[in-house]
Design an enzyme around this catalytic site. Structure first.
Site, PDB file in Angstrom:
ATOM      1  N   HIS A 278       1.839   4.576  -2.858  1.00 34.36           N
ATOM      2  CA  HIS A 278       1.943   6.028  -2.685  1.00 34.36           C
ATOM      3  C   HIS A 278       3.325   6.528  -3.124  1.00 34.36           C
ATOM      4  CE1 HIS A 278      -1.853   6.570  -0.717  1.00 34.36           C
ATOM      5  NE2 HIS A 278      -1.535   5.854   0.347  1.00 34.36           N
TER       6      HIS A 278
ATOM      7  N   HIS B 242       3.783   6.585  -6.858  1.00 32.21           N
ATOM      8  CA  HIS B 242       2.987   7.708  -7.372  1.00 32.21           C
ATOM      9  C   HIS B 242       3.746   9.023  -7.191  1.00 32.21           C
ATOM     10  CE1 HIS B 242      -1.349   9.602  -7.516  1.00 32.21           C
ATOM     11  NE2 HIS B 242      -0.535  10.107  -8.430  1.00 32.21           N
TER      12      HIS B 242
ATOM     13  N   HIS C  54       0.824  -1.214   0.000  1.00 36.30           N
ATOM     14  CA  HIS C  54       0.000   0.000   0.000  1.00 36.30           C
ATOM     15  C   HIS C  54       0.857   1.263   0.000  1.00 36.30           C
ATOM     16  CE1 HIS C  54      -3.736   2.244   1.269  1.00 36.30           C
ATOM     17  NE2 HIS C  54      -2.814   3.083   1.696  1.00 36.30           N
ATOM     18  N   GLU C  55       1.761   1.352   0.949  1.00 38.95           N
ATOM     19  CA  GLU C  55       2.575   2.563   1.068  1.00 38.95           C
ATOM     20  C   GLU C  55       3.552   2.701  -0.104  1.00 38.95           C
ATOM     21  OE1 GLU C  55       1.583   4.679   3.009  1.00 38.95           O
ATOM     22  OE2 GLU C  55       0.392   3.479   4.399  1.00 38.95           O
TER      23      GLU C  55
END
Length: 599
Positions: free
Chosen positions: A395, A398, A391-392
């Site tokens: 980020h 991105h 998940h992290e």
């Protein structure tokens, strides 16, 4: 964990498990030099006051100077807040963090003249700003100013609001210090009959223990600490909600919700349609809760049973190296460029991995335009933490691509699209595990985990969104908030969402006090909408849709260059309709049916 079961100190953790912040600043002295340079540059920005109406060239010079200073300020802030989060009890780094926050207030105060002065121009001049080649680099912030012109105030009023910003953040800061630094939890006996100190990082792991008594004791002990400070937590939440109501009123918005959503150019209709759509499919969620009760073979299903896996034989420790390999394998469909970024992050110490005393709880990805993305974790060697890593890292990828392809003014993407990349990573990891761990117990575990992802990201975040909307409305109607009122309303929502098969224990009525996202100004609904958008994009990528992959990578490169809803439309998902939400909720219903067959 130490041999005594206590939370380890940061000093006792090996350097390989800590992030390397030296590329930002090698030492405090170099940080102080940049800090002083920013201070010395503030009068230059103030010198533009009264001159902006003269020519567009002066406006361009101001925006360029302001952007340059903002870029350096972000670097100073990032290092201070990351060092502060290593140990919230450290007064030295807390002081640095507060100094930067105060510096930001000073800059906002000194530059409060800018927007009112631009909006004082004749209408034809304002319209012409968007067409002037000299201001092409600033088209995105200028468009935002012009679009929201009715919500800006006079220069004097903007200056007062900027000066008050630090004061208005007091409730949020107090909550963070209380929840992450000062709040202590009791020792509890784990499944191995070992006394361990309870913490935010250990809570979920203990709530997954096979021993139901351990889960019950953990829940009671955890929330006993919150119950001791229920009045203080009520006060901090009410202070946050009043701050929002104040800001919305002075800026001529009808509500704090409208004001918050306007920043992403999202309507209240979209927010409320998410809640309505989830309520429309709540029967499938009730079916899942009943299935969990049946699978666990309990007479009564309690809230301390919601984390425990349905298949115990599949439980195993996953060291961080193995977690890293799993994430890399799972993200292969995204292509070599993405994989190389992930490899760089894993090998270059972007990640602060282990829990330590005083460290901020949870996980996040942070950084600035001139740094690598940094990830804070509290890794606990379980499958949930592997998903947190994926998940992290979503980020971080991105941020990496956005910073690489966009100028500083448009690199910062909106929160509305921020959770798409992180959730796509989780979905890809889940599908990878489902394709490689093929035993019946493993498949049951993974289908249940997928359902748990839906539960946590769509159903629960929507419930949080409903709670946040409702209590904000209470404040705006001058209803005094009390612990009993908040607990009663939160308990009612849990009963509505979890349905008749779930016993709503009194402890869960206090859960609102432990949710930091209630201080993020209507953030949580974006988890749910992003999950639904990510579900649509990931499904197509997994089917080998190369055009969808190209559009998705383009989204990651686009930063904040366009309104977030428009960026998602270009990526193939239109959240102006409920279609992506209902499509995702149908997937949930199908998965419940699949789990029924497996067990």
């Amino acid at each position: 964990m130490t041999e005594t079961g206590e939370i380890p100190s940061r000093e006792s953790i090996d350097e390989q498990f800590k992030w390397d912040l030296s590329p930002l600043y090698a030492d405090l002295g170099s940080w102080e030099r940049d800090y002083r340079q920013i201070e010395e540059a503030i009068p230059h920005l103030g010198s533009f006051k009264g001159r902006l109406t003269g020519s567009n060239k002066v406006i361009a010079e101001f925006i360029s100077s302001s952007d340059e200073l903002s870029r350096k300020l972000e670097r100073v802030y990032t290092w201070a807040h990351l060092k502060h989060d290593e140990d919230l009890n450290d007064p030295g780094y807390r002081s640095l963090h507060e100094r930067v926050v105060n510096l930001m207030v000073r800059i906002d105060t000194e530059t409060a003249f800018f927007v009112p002065e631009v909006l004082s121009l004749p209408e034809d001049r304002i319209s012409g700003l968007m067409e002037d080649p000299e201001l092409e680099f600033a088209r995105v912030p200028l468009r935002s100013i012009i679009r929201t012109r009715d919500h800006f105030l006079s220069e004097k009023e903007e200056r007062l609001l900027a000066m008050a910003d630090d004061v208005l953040e007091a409730s949020s800061r107090t909550y963070s210090l209380l929840n992450d630094a000062d709040l202590r939890f009791p020792f509890v006996t784990d499944g191995k009959l070992k006394e361990v100190e309870l913490s935010h990082g250990r809570f979920v792991g203990l709530m997954m223990d096979a021993d139901r008594d351990v889960r019950k004791r953990t829940m009671e002990a955890y929330y006993s600490s919150y119950r001791s400070f229920r009045n203080t937590f009520t006060s901090t939440l009410e202070g946050e909600l009043k701050k929002r109501a104040f800001g919305a009123k002075v800026r001529n918005y009808g509500s704090a919700l409208e004001a918050s959503l306007d920043g992403d150019e999202v309507t209240e209709g979209l927010y409320n349609s998410l809640i309505d759509a989830v309520h429309g499919s709540i029967g499938d969620f009730h079916r899942y809760v009943y299935l969990r009760k049946r699978a666990l073979d309990v007479d009564k299903l309690h809230m301390y049973d919601v984390y425990v896996p349905l298949v115990r034989e599949f439980e195993r420790k996953i060291p961080f190296d193995e977690a890293s390999s799993l994430v890399l394998d799972a993200l292969a469909p995204l292509g070599e460029e993405v994989l190389n970024i992930v490899r760089e992050g894993l090998s270059s110490r972007w990640i602060d991995i282990l829990e330590s005393r005083g460290k901020r709880s949870g996980a996040y990805s942070s950084g600035c335009y001139d740094s690598s993305p940094y990830i804070l974790m509290n890794y606990d060697e379980n499958i949930r933490e592997v998903f947190t890593l994926a998940h992290e890292m979503g980020h971080s990828v991105h941020t990496y691509l956005s910073n690489k392809d966009q100028p500083h003014l448009t690199a910062d993407y909106r929160i509305f699209v921020a959770e798409v990349a992180s959730t796509i990573n989780e979905i890809l990891l889940l599908h990878h595990l489902m394709n490689t761990w093929t035993g019946t117990d493993e498949q049951t575990y993974l289908v249940d985990h997928y359902l748990e992802s839906f539960k946590g990201t769509v159903f629960r975040q929507t419930m949080f969104s409903e709670f946040e909307r409702d209590v904000q409305a209470m404040v705006e109607k001058d209803t005094p908030l009390t612990p009993d009122l908040l607990c009663e309303h939160y308990g009612m929502l849990n009963r509505d969402y979890f349905g008749p098969a779930m016993i709503i224990d009194p402890e869960i009525e206090l859960e609102w006090a432990r949710i930091p996202h209630f201080y993020y100004n209507f953030y949580v609904y974006k988890y749910a909408t992003s999950f639904c958008a990510a579900n649509a994009i990931a499904t197509r990528i997994l089917k080998g849709d190369t055009l969808q992959l190209e559009r998705y990578i383009s989204l990651l490169r686009s930063g904040g260059s366009k309104p977030p809803v428009d960026l998602l439309i270009e990526a193939g998902v239109d959240l102006r309709t409920t279609a992506p939400i209902t499509e995702a909720l149908k997937v949930f219903g199908d998965l419940v049916t699949r789990l029924e067959r497996l067990i």
